[in-house]
Design a protein around this motif. Sequence first.
Motif, PDB file in Angstrom:
ATOM      1  N   LEU A 543      -1.649 -14.882  18.468  1.00  0.00           N
ATOM      2  CA  LEU A 543      -0.187 -14.836  18.509  1.00  0.00           C
ATOM      3  C   LEU A 543       0.394 -14.729  17.096  1.00  0.00           C
ATOM      4  O   LEU A 543       1.311 -13.950  16.843  1.00  0.00           O
ATOM      5  CB  LEU A 543       0.359 -16.077  19.211  1.00  0.00           C
ATOM      6  N   ARG A 544      -0.149 -15.523  16.180  1.00  0.00           N
ATOM      7  CA  ARG A 544       0.376 -15.507  14.816  1.00  0.00           C
ATOM      8  C   ARG A 544       0.101 -14.170  14.136  1.00  0.00           C
ATOM      9  O   ARG A 544       0.947 -13.654  13.407  1.00  0.00           O
ATOM     10  CB  ARG A 544      -0.209 -16.659  14.009  1.00  0.00           C
ATOM     11  N   GLU A 545      -1.072 -13.607  14.366  1.00  0.00           N
ATOM     12  CA  GLU A 545      -1.388 -12.306  13.768  1.00  0.00           C
ATOM     13  C   GLU A 545      -0.477 -11.211  14.320  1.00  0.00           C
ATOM     14  O   GLU A 545      -0.054 -10.311  13.587  1.00  0.00           O
ATOM     15  CB  GLU A 545      -2.859 -11.970  14.014  1.00  0.00           C
ATOM     16  N   ASP A 546      -0.178 -11.288  15.610  1.00  0.00           N
ATOM     17  CA  ASP A 546       0.755 -10.330  16.201  1.00  0.00           C
ATOM     18  C   ASP A 546       2.138 -10.491  15.567  1.00  0.00           C
ATOM     19  O   ASP A 546       2.819  -9.505  15.246  1.00  0.00           O
ATOM     20  CB  ASP A 546       0.834 -10.551  17.717  1.00  0.00           C
ATOM     21  N   GLY A 547       2.551 -11.756  15.383  1.00  0.00           N
ATOM     22  CA  GLY A 547       3.830 -12.015  14.736  1.00  0.00           C
ATOM     23  C   GLY A 547       3.869 -11.504  13.314  1.00  0.00           C
ATOM     24  O   GLY A 547       4.883 -10.967  12.854  1.00  0.00           O
ATOM     25  N   LEU A 548       2.761 -11.684  12.597  1.00  0.00           N
ATOM     26  CA  LEU A 548       2.662 -11.205  11.220  1.00  0.00           C
ATOM     27  C   LEU A 548       2.873  -9.693  11.153  1.00  0.00           C
ATOM     28  O   LEU A 548       3.573  -9.183  10.266  1.00  0.00           O
ATOM     29  CB  LEU A 548       1.294 -11.561  10.653  1.00  0.00           C
ATOM     30  N   THR A 549       2.290  -8.975  12.088  1.00  0.00           N
ATOM     31  CA  THR A 549       2.466  -7.521  12.129  1.00  0.00           C
ATOM     32  C   THR A 549       3.932  -7.161  12.290  1.00  0.00           C
ATOM     33  O   THR A 549       4.429  -6.208  11.689  1.00  0.00           O
ATOM     34  CB  THR A 549       1.639  -6.925  13.292  1.00  0.00           C
ATOM     35  N   LYS A 550       4.654  -7.952  13.106  1.00  0.00           N
ATOM     36  CA  LYS A 550       6.080  -7.681  13.329  1.00  0.00           C
ATOM     37  C   LYS A 550       6.927  -8.088  12.123  1.00  0.00           C
ATOM     38  O   LYS A 550       7.996  -7.523  11.889  1.00  0.00           O
ATOM     39  CB  LYS A 550       6.541  -8.388  14.604  1.00  0.00           C
ATOM     40  N   VAL A 551       6.460  -9.057  11.336  1.00  0.00           N
ATOM     41  CA  VAL A 551       7.153  -9.401  10.088  1.00  0.00           C
ATOM     42  C   VAL A 551       7.051  -8.235   9.113  1.00  0.00           C
ATOM     43  O   VAL A 551       8.048  -7.808   8.515  1.00  0.00           O
ATOM     44  CB  VAL A 551       6.553 -10.680   9.462  1.00  0.00           C
ATOM     45  N   VAL A 552       5.844  -7.727   8.958  1.00  0.00           N
ATOM     46  CA  VAL A 552       5.611  -6.612   8.024  1.00  0.00           C
ATOM     47  C   VAL A 552       6.375  -5.368   8.473  1.00  0.00           C
ATOM     48  O   VAL A 552       6.851  -4.578   7.654  1.00  0.00           O
ATOM     49  CB  VAL A 552       4.096  -6.320   7.920  1.00  0.00           C
ATOM     50  N   ALA A 553       6.552  -5.210   9.804  1.00  0.00           N
ATOM     51  CA  ALA A 553       7.275  -4.046  10.327  1.00  0.00           C
ATOM     52  C   ALA A 553       8.791  -4.217  10.230  1.00  0.00           C
ATOM     53  O   ALA A 553       9.540  -3.311  10.597  1.00  0.00           O
ATOM     54  CB  ALA A 553       6.865  -3.806  11.779  1.00  0.00           C
ATOM     55  N   GLY A 554       9.246  -5.387   9.753  1.00  0.00           N
ATOM     56  CA  GLY A 554      10.682  -5.609   9.599  1.00  0.00           C
ATOM     57  C   GLY A 554      11.388  -5.951  10.892  1.00  0.00           C
ATOM     58  O   GLY A 554      12.620  -5.840  10.980  1.00  0.00           O
ATOM     59  N   ILE A 555      10.651  -6.400  11.913  1.00  0.00           N
ATOM     60  CA  ILE A 555      11.246  -6.719  13.204  1.00  0.00           C
ATOM     61  C   ILE A 555      11.770  -8.150  13.239  1.00  0.00           C
ATOM     62  O   ILE A 555      12.817  -8.441  13.816  1.00  0.00           O
ATOM     63  CB  ILE A 555      10.216  -6.497  14.331  1.00  0.00           C
ATOM     64  N   THR A 556      11.021  -9.066  12.609  1.00  0.00           N
ATOM     65  CA  THR A 556      11.406 -10.468  12.622  1.00  0.00           C
ATOM     66  C   THR A 556      11.155 -11.082  11.243  1.00  0.00           C
ATOM     67  O   THR A 556      10.808 -10.360  10.297  1.00  0.00           O
ATOM     68  CB  THR A 556      10.645 -11.237  13.717  1.00  0.00           C
ATOM     69  N   THR A 557      11.321 -12.386  11.131  1.00  0.00           N
ATOM     70  CA  THR A 557      11.196 -13.049   9.829  1.00  0.00           C
ATOM     71  C   THR A 557       9.978 -13.960   9.779  1.00  0.00           C
ATOM     72  O   THR A 557       9.439 -14.360  10.810  1.00  0.00           O
ATOM     73  CB  THR A 557      12.449 -13.893   9.535  1.00  0.00           C
ATOM     74  N   VAL A 558       9.594 -14.294   8.564  1.00  0.00           N
ATOM     75  CA  VAL A 558       8.492 -15.220   8.349  1.00  0.00           C
ATOM     76  C   VAL A 558       8.791 -16.558   9.009  1.00  0.00           C
ATOM     77  O   VAL A 558       7.948 -17.131   9.703  1.00  0.00           O
ATOM     78  CB  VAL A 558       8.252 -15.410   6.832  1.00  0.00           C
ATOM     79  N   GLU A 559      10.015 -17.069   8.809  1.00  0.00           N
ATOM     80  CA  GLU A 559      10.390 -18.373   9.357  1.00  0.00           C
ATOM     81  C   GLU A 559      10.309 -18.394  10.879  1.00  0.00           C
ATOM     82  O   GLU A 559       9.893 -19.394  11.466  1.00  0.00           O
ATOM     83  CB  GLU A 559      11.811 -18.747   8.907  1.00  0.00           C
ATOM     84  N   GLU A 560      10.693 -17.302  11.513  1.00  0.00           N
ATOM     85  CA  GLU A 560      10.675 -17.260  12.979  1.00  0.00           C
ATOM     86  C   GLU A 560       9.251 -17.291  13.516  1.00  0.00           C
ATOM     87  O   GLU A 560       8.951 -17.966  14.495  1.00  0.00           O
ATOM     88  CB  GLU A 560      11.413 -16.007  13.471  1.00  0.00           C
ATOM     89  N   VAL A 561       8.349 -16.568  12.874  1.00  0.00           N
ATOM     90  CA  VAL A 561       6.948 -16.586  13.310  1.00  0.00           C
ATOM     91  C   VAL A 561       6.342 -17.968  13.107  1.00  0.00           C
ATOM     92  O   VAL A 561       5.611 -18.476  13.961  1.00  0.00           O
ATOM     93  CB  VAL A 561       6.128 -15.511  12.559  1.00  0.00           C
ATOM     94  N   LEU A 562       6.662 -18.608  11.983  1.00  0.00           N
ATOM     95  CA  LEU A 562       6.166 -19.964  11.739  1.00  0.00           C
ATOM     96  C   LEU A 562       6.677 -20.929  12.805  1.00  0.00           C
ATOM     97  O   LEU A 562       5.952 -21.799  13.269  1.00  0.00           O
ATOM     98  CB  LEU A 562       6.599 -20.434  10.351  1.00  0.00           C
ATOM     99  N   ARG A 563       7.940 -20.767  13.192  1.00  0.00           N
ATOM    100  CA  ARG A 563       8.520 -21.661  14.203  1.00  0.00           C
ATOM    101  C   ARG A 563       7.847 -21.484  15.560  1.00  0.00           C
ATOM    102  O   ARG A 563       7.474 -22.461  16.221  1.00  0.00           O
ATOM    103  CB  ARG A 563      10.015 -21.374  14.341  1.00  0.00           C
ATOM    104  N   VAL A 564       7.665 -20.247  15.971  1.00  0.00           N
ATOM    105  CA  VAL A 564       7.153 -19.966  17.313  1.00  0.00           C
ATOM    106  C   VAL A 564       5.661 -20.258  17.429  1.00  0.00           C
ATOM    107  O   VAL A 564       5.172 -20.631  18.495  1.00  0.00           O
ATOM    108  CB  VAL A 564       7.464 -18.501  17.697  1.00  0.00           C
TER     109      VAL A 564
END
Length: 575
Positions: A543-564
């Motif tokens: 899940l975190r790696e998927d979130g990281l990909t979306k951070v790099v793609a500019g879809i979401t933020t670092v803080e949001e992935v850390l929270r979820v």
Amino acid sequence: MATGSPGKGRKKLLGEYLIDSGLVSRDQVEKALEAQKKAGSRLGQTLMELGFLKEDDLVIALAQQLGLAHIDLLSYRTKPEIVKLIPEQTARSYELLALDKVGEHLTVAMADPLNVFAVDEIQKITHCRIEPVICTRSALHSVFEQCYGKAPAAQPAPPAAATASTPEAPEIREKEPRQGVEGQEIIQTVDDIIRTCVLQRATDIHIEPDEEYVRVRCRIDGFLRELRTYARDVQLPLISRIKVMAGLDISEKRIPQDGRLQFEIDKRAIDLRVSTLPTVAGEKIVMRVLDKAMVLISMDKIGFLAETLRKFDELVHRPYGMILVTGPTSSGKTTTLYSALNTINTVERNILTVEDPVEYRIKMINQVQVNPRAGLTFAAGLRSFLRQDPNVIMIGEIRDLETAEIAVQAALTGHLVLSTIHTNNAPSTITRLVDMKVESFLVASAVCGILAQRLLRTICPHCKQSFTPEPEALRGLEIPAVAGSYTFYRGAGCEQCSSTGYRGRTGIYELMVMSDEIRELVLRRASTAELTARARKAGMQTLREDGLTKVVAGITTVEEVLRVTAEEAQLDLNA
């Protein structure tokens, strides 16, 4: 506009409706509105007093507008035993008359069928579900004389409005106590609350009593926000109106109730699942917004990365086996399952679902609502399904061993089975099934894939801007803190996102496809850590790696992935 009881379809204001029906002209309505402001009366009454409209025409128009039946009371043969169900004083006060009773349903003729106070009172007196029909006030008073004789010299005024018209009602002013609340005003208030929340993309609407106020909050992008507050005297009519729309018992305030209603906004049908809960301050209502448009979203629009989507699409097109979707409540599991079912929903497949509750209704899919009181549990529904020649079976949730065993057997006997289960990630689902006492060899044989998911907020496109995150945040996601390697984004906050910097949500996913190596680990009851290591070696992104990909793609933020994905970090520490 609400299409639950009473009435169906989108309702116009009374003046517009009468003009469109050809009963009055626009000039006449404008003159009546001017006179209405001075007299403080209802629009329909004012039009009659000015001689622009007949009472019979007004009642017929109101009946059509509200979706209610109207009755010629003077030609109706009343039943004395039915009339006596409502005391004379109450009937005269609220201007209504009992006409017929079938089971627990009582048909009542009313001059004002929108008077929720009257409906509430009559339900308490008769212990029946009220079915209102509209009639003229003059006919009602004539029948009163036939049934009760002449009225006493003075009659108490009804506590709420006594004219079933639909004026341009003013909005209830916030935090301002008043002596009374008009029935049509409450209807407009409820409609405004629902409309505002839906247009703001709310998933849940909370109406909760407090010591001083009635507070309305809505959940947007996973977070509750206060919409507005109303004076405490609005509480009872507000709750009663919603319960009437949802077909609930207005007189029952001691136990929780569940219902649903339909609302229409700009020709778009919105279902709302209604739940009431008695609290020490009064009844609290939560309405879950079920937007039918969400069911029609294809799998490539809910946040899957290309490779994960390809693998999951292959799974749902298999002829048999079990696919499990896991995650906490409100993590988007239902949307994912319905999107998968829509992908394979064709006339060649017989698809059956057993759900609690049935949130969305889909054409060509046979959906069954769980009813434990009647003996219809998930397990009972599944047993019946196997005699219904199914190709695909969807189970709302696997909660117990009996349901799990029947689902596994269905998957092993040539059916594709989709279901949800509550676990933290995909590999731990295997451990959960074994802990439920499902034999490990059955799990290894039946399960073909497990999808874990979460929802995270996406950056508002209207105020999106680049920035440089703190190195600590990058270490938390294991992103190399190399200057210039990536461009990170966040929302500055604007009117479109209510200054949060986020607007909308997307999914992050962790898909574990059962390989021969993983099946061997399952057979020897390997730990979750071993299963995770093997799945990651085979290409599973966490899940975190998927979130990281979306951070790099500019879809979401670092803080949001850390929270979820905070619990994933905790699992890593425990490991």
